[in-house]
Design a protein around this motif. Sequence first.
Motif, mmCIF file in Angstrom:
data_model
loop_
_atom_site.group_PDB
_atom_site.id
_atom_site.type_symbol
_atom_site.label_atom_id
_atom_site.label_comp_id
_atom_site.label_asym_id
_atom_site.label_seq_id
_atom_site.Cartn_x
_atom_site.Cartn_y
_atom_site.Cartn_z
ATOM 1 N N ALA A 1 41.356 37.496 49.860
ATOM 2 C CA ALA A 1 42.100 36.459 50.583
ATOM 3 C C ALA A 1 42.154 35.162 49.780
ATOM 4 O O ALA A 1 41.186 34.801 49.100
ATOM 5 N N PRO A 2 43.267 34.448 49.858
ATOM 6 C CA PRO A 2 43.383 33.167 49.141
ATOM 7 C C PRO A 2 42.341 32.144 49.575
ATOM 8 O O PRO A 2 42.013 31.229 48.812
ATOM 9 N N SER A 3 41.833 32.289 50.791
ATOM 10 C CA SER A 3 40.873 31.318 51.333
ATOM 11 C C SER A 3 39.447 31.549 50.846
ATOM 12 O O SER A 3 38.540 30.811 51.218
ATOM 13 N N ARG A 4 39.221 32.543 50.018
ATOM 14 C CA ARG A 4 37.866 32.873 49.559
ATOM 15 C C ARG A 4 37.297 31.744 48.681
ATOM 16 O O ARG A 4 38.031 30.874 48.211
ATOM 17 N N ASP A 5 36.007 31.829 48.413
ATOM 18 C CA ASP A 5 35.361 30.924 47.462
ATOM 19 C C ASP A 5 35.659 31.431 46.055
ATOM 20 O O ASP A 5 35.046 32.373 45.575
ATOM 21 N N ARG A 6 36.605 30.805 45.390
ATOM 22 C CA ARG A 6 37.043 31.273 44.079
ATOM 23 C C ARG A 6 36.001 31.059 42.978
ATOM 24 O O ARG A 6 36.128 31.641 41.894
ATOM 25 N N THR A 7 35.005 30.255 43.244
ATOM 26 C CA THR A 7 33.976 30.052 42.222
ATOM 27 C C THR A 7 33.168 31.331 41.986
ATOM 28 O O THR A 7 32.473 31.442 40.969
ATOM 29 N N ALA A 8 33.261 32.284 42.919
ATOM 30 C CA ALA A 8 32.537 33.546 42.778
ATOM 31 C C ALA A 8 33.337 34.596 41.998
ATOM 32 O O ALA A 8 32.809 35.657 41.669
ATOM 33 N N ASP A 9 34.607 34.309 41.700
ATOM 34 C CA ASP A 9 35.459 35.304 41.037
ATOM 35 C C ASP A 9 34.913 35.733 39.682
ATOM 36 O O ASP A 9 34.946 36.912 39.322
ATOM 37 N N ALA A 10 34.413 34.769 38.916
ATOM 38 C CA ALA A 10 33.903 35.089 37.587
ATOM 39 C C ALA A 10 32.723 36.048 37.675
ATOM 40 O O ALA A 10 32.579 36.952 36.828
#
Length: 221
Positions: free
Chosen positions: A57-66
């Motif tokens: 979802a776009p609303s996720r915490d993107r800092t965890a993507d890496a």
Amino acid sequence: MERAALFDVDGTLVDTNHLHVVAWWEAFRQGGHRVPTHAVHRALGLPGDRLIDELLAPSRDRTADAGISAAHDTLYATSFERLQAFDKAGELLRTLADDGWTIVLVTSAKDRELTALRRALDADDALTDTATADDVEEGKPAPDPVRHALSLVGVSEDRAVFVGDSVWDMRAARRAGVVPAGLLCGGIPRADLTGAGAAAVYDDPADLLARLRTSPFGTPA
């Protein structure tokens, strides 16, 4: 005149897609996300960051993507020594090279992963160059990877065929003005590949090799 045969690698020449599915599924699980394996499978072929965007979802915490991407890479790396090329994959590349086609691999893999794939394929003698994810700003389905591959060997789009196993491969090839040929060995249905622009669809490298003269590789430009 030069002719270029461009090939995706994962799921096209080397049997890796289900290994990637399991690695991504576990990476998402470790990151606290429940993503069904069928959804992961259909997203394969996108660069890692785009794949995560496609599935979360776009609303996720993107800092965890890496961290998710790194977990996938670590998990998938445990399979490097066991990777296997599809039947006749190397022979297909050598046959095309002997017939005057310039062979370029177009892949999102890099570094150790690319080394493992090339080792499994065992056809370096047929290859002219490799275009990797590091070479372009935007990966498939953007046309950038295909256009970059053509620029490496100085071949125009009307003198090239791109072989892949995903809808992203087919769309990238069409957007670059290159004839796309799809393979079913990556697990994507024929109708999906055709709907994404495939000019012809084959079961796997062995099937394409057996029907080479009636394929886009046997059609005069």
